[in-house]
Design a protein around this motif. Structure first.
Motif, PDB file in Angstrom:
ATOM      1  N   SER A   1     -36.764  68.806  35.949  1.00 23.63           N
ATOM      2  CA  SER A   1     -36.882  67.373  36.215  1.00 23.63           C
ATOM      3  C   SER A   1     -36.275  67.166  37.594  1.00 23.63           C
ATOM      4  CB  SER A   1     -36.133  66.561  35.158  1.00 23.63           C
ATOM      5  OG  SER A   1     -34.757  66.828  35.218  1.00 23.63           O
TER       6      SER A   1
ATOM      7  N   GLU B   1     -27.912  72.396  35.444  1.00 21.34           N
ATOM      8  CA  GLU B   1     -27.987  71.183  36.276  1.00 21.34           C
ATOM      9  C   GLU B   1     -27.725  71.579  37.723  1.00 21.34           C
ATOM     10  OE1 GLU B   1     -26.132  67.860  34.178  1.00 21.34           O
ATOM     11  OE2 GLU B   1     -25.269  67.229  36.086  1.00 21.34           O
TER      12      GLU B   1
ATOM     13  N   ASP C   1     -32.245  70.611  35.100  1.00 16.57           N
ATOM     14  CA  ASP C   1     -32.079  69.197  35.435  1.00 16.57           C
ATOM     15  C   ASP C   1     -31.812  69.183  36.937  1.00 16.57           C
ATOM     16  OD1 ASP C   1     -31.147  66.697  36.076  1.00 16.57           O
ATOM     17  OD2 ASP C   1     -29.779  66.531  34.371  1.00 16.57           O
TER      18      ASP C   1
ATOM     19  N   ASN D   1     -35.944  64.441  31.822  1.00 15.03           N
ATOM     20  CA  ASN D   1     -35.233  65.519  31.120  1.00 15.03           C
ATOM     21  C   ASN D   1     -35.666  65.604  29.666  1.00 15.03           C
ATOM     22  OD1 ASN D   1     -33.503  66.825  32.931  1.00 15.03           O
ATOM     23  ND2 ASN D   1     -31.900  65.279  32.722  1.00 15.03           N
TER      24      ASN D   1
ATOM     25  N   VAL E   1     -27.501  65.993  30.202  1.00 10.23           N
ATOM     26  CA  VAL E   1     -28.325  65.840  28.989  1.00 10.23           C
ATOM     27  C   VAL E   1     -27.505  65.651  27.716  1.00 10.23           C
ATOM     28  CG1 VAL E   1     -30.415  66.988  29.863  1.00 10.23           C
ATOM     29  CG2 VAL E   1     -28.636  68.357  28.753  1.00 10.23           C
TER      30      VAL E   1
END
Ligand SMILES: Cc1ncc(COP(=O)(O)O)c(C=O)c1O
Length: 343
Positions: free
Chosen positions: A197, A138, A171, A65, A87
């Motif tokens: 990521s 996310e 994410d 990330n 994050v």
């Protein structure tokens, strides 16, 4: 039953015998010289899965990330994300400390995103205010209880980012779970983001490993950032082999974890601690606001009976189903938890 059922996280899984065999047999080389064929194979495979040009193997989801954020937000400029995003919740201010990145959050709403609100928060260049350079989402959302963000919302954010000329980062530690829950192809998700990521050690059963996904130009820069962060690994093919094995063997089986989480949620729902409709994947977040037991008391009582759960706050608990918790294990956890909640 004396066997311990560990539902604290899907990171507690141990490599299977077959995964260990794949690791032991991996061809390796020095990956800092880009000479580890197994790492290169994993990077190419993951990049292709998401329809991107390149990918970079990293030791952890947090590092992946943070590398991605440094790619899309220059120092002294801004990232927008929700207030419960990994994050800004669990990465110990790395974006600020390492990347010089300023973060601003929109209110967390269980994983739902108000696209207009996010768009209205974007600060353009030129007014002596910190300019916004990227939005992060996310998928699935950890503190959102495995919530899957819908494609319409993601497309709305993509349009808002394009209109402002800024980047969209995902994410995607558990993007596999979103794919299995919805059937949305990986490449369709990939097409929406500038950087992603993705983690091999959350639900997929690999012991270590995440990847940053993006354009060839970004991943070339990512390689440099990873080295600066101390994340350059040598014969990392041993680890990449676990990742390749996981992609071949442990993605579609996530449906079993989702089914078990749903069954757990349905059993706990009568106690008013979870809404099964919000359990989209393998996470079950317990809202114990109105329960006789708080989260530490529930976790302590469950532990005495061989079941481990996470305490996220005084009245919030979390259970995660995974590769190492079969039907019998989850049934046992269900029995223990319902027993405590009904006492
Ligand atoms: C959504 C999400 N992103 C990133 C991470 C970070 O991964 P790692 O623990 O490998 O740094 C996690 C870890 O649980 C996570 O849940």
């Amino acid at each position: 039953m004396t066997q311990l059922v560990d539902l604290r996280s899907d990171t507690v899984t141990k490599p299977t015998a077959a995964m260990r065999a794949a690791m032991a047999g991996a061809e390796v080389g020095d990956d800092v010289y880009s000479e580890d064929p197994t790492v290169v194979a994993l990077e190419q495979r993951v990049a292709a899965m998401f329809g991107h040009e390149a990918a970079l193997f990293a030791p952890s989801g947090s590092m992946a990330n943070q590398i991605a954020l440094q790619l899309v937000v220059p120092p002294a400029q801004e990232l927008l994300c929700d207030a419960n995003a990994h994050v800004v919740t669990y990465e110990f201010a790395a974006a600020a400390a390492i990347g010089g990145i300023s973060s601003r959050t929109w209110p967390f709403a269980g994983g739902e995103i108000d696209v207009d609100l996010v768009a209205s928060m974007i600060r353009p260049d030129g007014y002596w205010a910190v300019p916004t350079r990227a939005i992060a989402v996310e998928q699935t959302h950890n503190l959102g209880g495995g919530f899957v963000i819908g494609l319409d919302t993601l497309r709305g954010l993509r349009a808002a980012a394009d209109a402002a000329g800024i980047a969209l980062h995902c994410d995607g530690a558990r993007i596999w779970h979103a794919h299995v829950a919805t059937g949305v192809p990986f490449a369709e998700y990939g097409a929406l983001f500038d950087t992603m990521s993705v983690c091999l050690s959350k639900g997929l059963g690999a012991p270590v490993g995440s990847l940053v996904v993006g354009s060839a130009e970004k991943i070339a820069r990512a390689r440099w950032i990873r080295k600066r962060m101390g994340g350059g690994m040598r014969q990392a093919g041993i680890l990449a082999a676990a990742g390749l094995y996981a992609l071949d063997n442990h993605v579609e089986r996530l449906a079993d974890d989702h089914r078990r989480a749903q069954r757990l949620a349905l059993a706990l729902a009568p106690y008013g601690v979870v809404d099964p409709e919000r359990v989209h994947t393998n996470l079950v977040v317990l809202d114990l606001a109105k329960s006789a037991v708080d989260a530490p008391a529930l976790a302590a009582a469950a532990r005495e009976r061989g079941v481990l759960m996470s305490v996220l706050g005084p009245r919030t608990g979390r259970l995660i189903t995974h590769l190492d918790a079969d039907d019998a294990a989850v049934d046992h956890a269900t029995e223990v938890l319902t027993g405590i909640l009904s006492a």
